[in-house]
Design a protein around this motif. Sequence first.
Motif, PDB file in Angstrom:
ATOM      1  N   GLY B 105       0.798  -1.221   0.000  1.00 34.94           N
ATOM      2  CA  GLY B 105       0.000   0.000   0.000  1.00 34.94           C
ATOM      3  C   GLY B 105       0.833   1.273   0.000  1.00 34.94           C
ATOM      4  N   THR B 106       0.215   2.338  -0.515  1.00 37.39           N
ATOM      5  CA  THR B 106       0.783   3.685  -0.491  1.00 37.39           C
ATOM      6  C   THR B 106      -0.254   4.620   0.105  1.00 37.39           C
ATOM      7  N   ARG B 107       0.135   5.343   1.135  1.00 38.27           N
ATOM      8  CA  ARG B 107      -0.793   6.294   1.742  1.00 38.27           C
ATOM      9  C   ARG B 107      -0.679   7.631   1.025  1.00 38.27           C
ATOM     10  N   LEU B 108      -1.764   8.057   0.417  1.00 35.04           N
ATOM     11  CA  LEU B 108      -1.778   9.317  -0.335  1.00 35.04           C
ATOM     12  C   LEU B 108      -2.441  10.408   0.486  1.00 35.04           C
ATOM     13  N   THR B 109      -1.716  11.513   0.641  1.00 36.21           N
ATOM     14  CA  THR B 109      -2.239  12.706   1.305  1.00 36.21           C
ATOM     15  C   THR B 109      -2.472  13.777   0.259  1.00 36.21           C
ATOM     16  N   VAL B 110      -3.607  14.437   0.316  1.00 31.96           N
ATOM     17  CA  VAL B 110      -3.919  15.525  -0.614  1.00 31.96           C
ATOM     18  C   VAL B 110      -3.953  16.828   0.179  1.00 31.96           C
ATOM     19  N   LYS B 111      -3.095  17.771  -0.207  1.00 32.73           N
ATOM     20  CA  LYS B 111      -3.000  19.045   0.503  1.00 32.73           C
ATOM     21  C   LYS B 111      -3.885  20.092  -0.161  1.00 32.73           C
ATOM     22  N   PRO B 112      -4.679  20.798   0.625  1.00 30.28           N
ATOM     23  CA  PRO B 112      -5.569  21.818   0.044  1.00 30.28           C
ATOM     24  C   PRO B 112      -4.791  23.079  -0.369  1.00 30.28           C
TER      25      PRO B 112
END
Lengths: 114, 112
Positions: B105-112
């Motif tokens: 798995g890869t944890r994806l973070t999306v920054k606003p």
Amino acid sequence: SQTIHQWPATLVQPVGSPLSLECTVEGTSNPNLYWYRQAAGRGLQLLFYSVGIGQISSEVPQNLSASRPQDRQFILSSKKLLLSDSGFYLCAWSGHSWSNSPLHFGNGTRLTVT
Amino acid sequence: AQTVTQSQPEMSVQEAETVTLSCTYDTSESDYYLFWYKQPPSRQMILVIRQEAYKQQNATENRFSVNFQKAAKSFSLKISDSQLGDAAMYFCAYRANNDMRFGAGTRLTVKP
């Protein structure tokens, strides 16, 4: 349409107690059925899969067992739980012998062994 | 034995930007299928996209597309115009016959 039900959603059990997690599928016949375990923040480990009633393939020797008493029912069991059995358990189904059929997952069971 | 490797434990992307998640696999099979799944905080596993190994054309589903390189055994996922709702764990998966294997798995973070 096909649906998969898995229960319970959450379970807290003491060490040494038995375990029974159940999964049923509706809307399809003769599915492949799977049990996966996911440790916190980790990937999915295949535990068992079944291509038919009474046919169980075990991937990892461990404290768990699986059974498929009916075509669309898959049960994960243990006689005596260990602390290391804690985790998130996912049941899934796919089309039988259709390799391009994706797995469809239940909502999972969070098991904590204390 | 078939193995699936995701070499990026964590990735981040700015909202509206593009991000690519990597996946490699090892197999001796010639006929197999590849999938990307998304697991949001609810932990529900959601199919994002699938690719048949015999197809040379890369699969596309709206903002999601893959770069499938069969000779290199590589199967990356590109997310375009990233949205806050794309934040999740992403799993690459391989299937041949009844066997289905997942990467870590890869944890994806999306920054606003």
